[in-house]
Write a protein that holds these residues in place. Structure first.
Motif, mmCIF file in Angstrom:
data_model
loop_
_atom_site.group_PDB
_atom_site.id
_atom_site.type_symbol
_atom_site.label_atom_id
_atom_site.label_comp_id
_atom_site.label_asym_id
_atom_site.label_seq_id
_atom_site.Cartn_x
_atom_site.Cartn_y
_atom_site.Cartn_z
ATOM 1 N N ASP A 63 95.639 -20.800 -7.473
ATOM 2 C CA ASP A 63 95.385 -22.119 -8.018
ATOM 3 C C ASP A 63 96.125 -22.343 -9.329
ATOM 4 O OD1 ASP A 63 93.936 -20.895 -10.081
ATOM 5 O OD2 ASP A 63 91.978 -21.375 -9.223
ATOM 6 N N ARG A 64 95.869 -23.479 -9.938
ATOM 7 C CA ARG A 64 96.591 -23.884 -11.151
ATOM 8 C C ARG A 64 96.367 -22.952 -12.333
ATOM 9 N NH1 ARG A 64 93.220 -29.359 -12.370
ATOM 10 N NH2 ARG A 64 92.750 -29.176 -10.158
ATOM 11 N N ASP A 65 95.283 -22.168 -12.308
ATOM 12 C CA ASP A 65 94.988 -21.267 -13.419
ATOM 13 C C ASP A 65 95.548 -19.859 -13.216
ATOM 14 O OD1 ASP A 65 93.691 -23.227 -14.806
ATOM 15 O OD2 ASP A 65 91.668 -22.609 -14.237
ATOM 16 N N GLY A 66 96.009 -19.578 -11.985
ATOM 17 C CA GLY A 66 96.503 -18.237 -11.696
ATOM 18 C C GLY A 66 95.475 -17.360 -11.024
ATOM 19 N N ASN A 67 94.508 -17.989 -10.346
ATOM 20 C CA ASN A 67 93.448 -17.265 -9.648
ATOM 21 C C ASN A 67 93.502 -17.566 -8.155
ATOM 22 O OD1 ASN A 67 92.562 -16.490 -12.255
ATOM 23 N ND2 ASN A 67 91.364 -18.371 -12.417
ATOM 24 N N SER A 68 92.903 -16.690 -7.360
ATOM 25 C CA SER A 68 92.962 -16.865 -5.911
ATOM 26 C C SER A 68 91.727 -16.258 -5.252
ATOM 27 C CB SER A 68 94.222 -16.198 -5.350
ATOM 28 O OG SER A 68 94.181 -16.118 -3.939
ATOM 29 N N PRO A 69 91.215 -16.903 -4.192
ATOM 30 C CA PRO A 69 90.076 -16.331 -3.472
ATOM 31 C C PRO A 69 90.483 -15.242 -2.489
ATOM 32 C CG PRO A 69 90.701 -18.411 -2.472
ATOM 33 C CD PRO A 69 91.578 -18.243 -3.686
ATOM 34 N N ALA A 70 91.781 -15.050 -2.278
ATOM 35 C CA ALA A 70 92.246 -14.038 -1.329
ATOM 36 C C ALA A 70 91.933 -12.637 -1.863
ATOM 37 C CB ALA A 70 93.746 -14.191 -1.093
ATOM 38 N N PRO A 71 91.398 -11.746 -1.030
ATOM 39 C CA PRO A 71 91.057 -10.397 -1.516
ATOM 40 C C PRO A 71 92.306 -9.593 -1.857
ATOM 41 C CG PRO A 71 90.777 -10.541 0.861
ATOM 42 C CD PRO A 71 91.046 -11.930 0.386
ATOM 43 N N ILE A 72 92.257 -8.873 -2.970
ATOM 44 C CA ILE A 72 93.355 -7.979 -3.351
ATOM 45 C C ILE A 72 92.922 -6.520 -3.240
ATOM 46 C CG2 ILE A 72 94.501 -9.653 -4.846
ATOM 47 C CD1 ILE A 72 93.149 -8.321 -7.241
ATOM 48 N N ALA A 73 91.621 -6.309 -3.100
ATOM 49 C CA ALA A 73 91.030 -4.987 -2.913
ATOM 50 C C ALA A 73 89.583 -5.231 -2.512
ATOM 51 C CB ALA A 73 91.110 -4.160 -4.198
ATOM 52 N N PRO A 74 88.910 -4.241 -1.949
ATOM 53 C CA PRO A 74 87.507 -4.436 -1.576
ATOM 54 C C PRO A 74 86.671 -4.939 -2.750
ATOM 55 C CG PRO A 74 88.315 -2.379 -0.660
ATOM 56 C CD PRO A 74 89.406 -2.905 -1.557
ATOM 57 N N GLY A 75 86.085 -6.119 -2.567
ATOM 58 C CA GLY A 75 85.232 -6.685 -3.591
ATOM 59 C C GLY A 75 85.956 -7.329 -4.754
ATOM 60 N N LYS A 76 87.287 -7.450 -4.675
ATOM 61 C CA LYS A 76 88.042 -8.028 -5.786
ATOM 62 C C LYS A 76 88.980 -9.125 -5.296
ATOM 63 C CE LYS A 76 88.076 -4.201 -9.090
ATOM 64 N NZ LYS A 76 87.415 -4.971 -10.154
ATOM 65 N N THR A 77 89.062 -10.185 -6.083
ATOM 66 C CA THR A 77 90.032 -11.248 -5.841
ATOM 67 C C THR A 77 90.872 -11.418 -7.100
ATOM 68 O OG1 THR A 77 88.477 -12.943 -6.607
ATOM 69 C CG2 THR A 77 88.513 -12.474 -4.237
ATOM 70 N N LEU A 78 91.981 -12.114 -6.965
ATOM 71 C CA LEU A 78 92.859 -12.340 -8.104
ATOM 72 C C LEU A 78 92.161 -13.246 -9.113
ATOM 73 C CD1 LEU A 78 95.787 -11.818 -9.133
ATOM 74 C CD2 LEU A 78 96.377 -14.041 -8.136
ATOM 75 N N SER A 79 91.966 -12.747 -10.316
ATOM 76 C CA SER A 79 91.265 -13.497 -11.354
ATOM 77 C C SER A 79 91.930 -13.178 -12.687
ATOM 78 C CB SER A 79 89.779 -13.110 -11.378
ATOM 79 O OG SER A 79 89.083 -13.864 -12.354
ATOM 80 N N THR A 80 92.910 -14.007 -13.071
ATOM 81 C CA THR A 80 93.720 -13.707 -14.248
ATOM 82 C C THR A 80 93.705 -14.793 -15.321
ATOM 83 O OG1 THR A 80 95.755 -14.752 -13.406
ATOM 84 C CG2 THR A 80 95.319 -12.454 -12.750
ATOM 85 N N ASP A 81 93.567 -16.048 -14.907
ATOM 86 C CA ASP A 81 93.701 -17.190 -15.826
ATOM 87 C C ASP A 81 95.066 -17.201 -16.517
ATOM 88 O OD1 ASP A 81 91.354 -18.478 -15.303
ATOM 89 O OD2 ASP A 81 90.351 -17.936 -17.172
ATOM 90 N N SER A 82 96.063 -16.562 -15.930
ATOM 91 C CA SER A 82 97.362 -16.415 -16.595
ATOM 92 C C SER A 82 98.021 -17.753 -16.909
ATOM 93 C CB SER A 82 98.303 -15.562 -15.736
ATOM 94 O OG SER A 82 97.862 -14.222 -15.682
ATOM 95 N N TYR A 83 97.985 -18.697 -15.982
ATOM 96 C CA TYR A 83 98.636 -19.991 -16.220
ATOM 97 C C TYR A 83 97.847 -20.813 -17.234
ATOM 98 C CZ TYR A 83 100.599 -18.556 -11.690
ATOM 99 O OH TYR A 83 101.169 -17.854 -10.664
#
Length: 334
Positions: A63-83
């Motif tokens: 999304d616009r903030d740099g986060n994603s609901p797609a799993p990157i590991a068991p129990g984890k999704t992309l959550s960075t707020d980089s943008y």
């Protein structure tokens, strides 16, 4: 890792409300024939016209903030707020920004106009980015328009810059080779036998769809996503960035586990490009450990971690230098 993200590249998430993240932020929308794309405009507190940076997200349902609901590991999704962090940092230095949810993603989910993922092409995203550029270029609040494309957004941005006016371009951790080559390399690194996927990549690169996909690769090469992959594989980032006629900045972190230093060197071989290598920076624009497990547990899933300060300095300097150079060039032509 890119291969895993591509698997969800066209997944549609639940629509979300437009995000308002600070007193400087306000919603901004782009109207398209099939629906609205929603974004966030961040304006500096100082008066007057400011340069504006269009931040283009990477692959997958990011999304616009740099986060994603797609799993990157068991129990984890992309959550960075980089943008989001980048937008805030730019504003502190007198630079406006626009970041947006891509077509079919988050608040822009309904912009698909009822079509499914089989109708999407890579150029759909390029045309959307070009439309944002045209809108910003026509807005008197902005003195210059700079593109900052991250990961897949780097290629989107450099192609969009050929279709709409822009005054500068920053590639953030962008691949320097056709996507098929990157996916091939990463599948091999994951231990997937070459015989399982090489014929598929070769066929898609030749613009031919594949009917049968081996078990375990359906998510990446499902029939409905193959038209998108075909349109994506067509582009060579190193060739596209060389078509830009202004100075471009290529930023690459040494601890990027998704895009290699060789990719950055290919982009930086363009006549007007400068390569900036940042020690310790990861693919998500934050400093992190070199190992994938450490990154997934840390920088990929902790939005509170700050951006690499060297990146912020480089981006700010590039935007201001580009704005000054464009203004000087305009003065010489008067």
């Amino acid at each position: 890792m890119i291969a895993l993200i591509v698997a969800a590249a066209l997944a549609t998430s639940v629509p979300a409300a437009p995000i308002i993240d600070s007193t400087m932020s306000q919603p901004i929308t782009l109207t398209t024939p099939t629906g609205e794309l929603f974004g966030t405009l961040v304006l500096p507190p100082s008066p007057g016209a400011h340069p504006v940076v269009l931040i283009i997200a990477g692959s997958g349902p990011t999304d616009r903030d740099g986060n994603s609901p797609a799993p990157i590991a068991p129990g984890k999704t992309l959550s960075t707020d980089s943008y989001k962090l980048l937008a805030t940092a730019l504003a502190a230095h007198g630079i406006a920004s626009v970041r947006y949810d891509k077509r079919g993603i988050a608040a822009s989910a309904k912009a698909m106009g009822g079509a499914d993922e089989s109708s999407l092409r890579f150029d759909t995203g390029v045309d959307d980015a070009a439309a944002w550029l045209r809108m910003l270029h026509a807005d008197r609040r902005f003195s210059k328009v700079i593109i900052a494309g991250h990961s897949e957004g780097s290629l989107v941005g450099m192609v969009a810059a050929q279709r709409a006016p822009a005054d500068g371009f920053i590639s953030l951790e962008g691949a320097g080779r056709p996507a098929a080559d990157v996916i091939r390399e990463q599948l091999v690194a994951r231990g997937v036998p070459l015989a399982m996927f090489a014929p598929i990549l070769d066929s898609l690169s030749a613009r031919k769809t594949v009917e049968k996909v081996p078990a375990g690769l359906e998510a990446l090469f499902r029939p409905s996503v193959q038209p998108y992959l075909i349109s994506w594989f067509h582009y060579d980032p190193a060739a596209e960035i060389a078509k830009l006629r202004y100075h471009v900045l290529v930023v690459q972190g040494t601890n990027d586990i998704q895009v290699s230093a060789e990719d950055a060197k290919k982009l930086a071989a363009a006549p007007n490009a400068t390569l900036l290598t940042l020690n310790g920076m990861t693919h998500v624009l934050k400093v992190g450990p070199p190992d994938p497990a450490g990154q997934i547990a840390g920088v990929y899933s902790d939005p509170a971690l700050p951006l690499d300060p060297q990146l912020v300095t480089a981006a700010v300097n590039y935007v201001h230098d580009s704005a000054r150079s464009a203004s000087a060039a305009a003065s010489r032509t008067r």
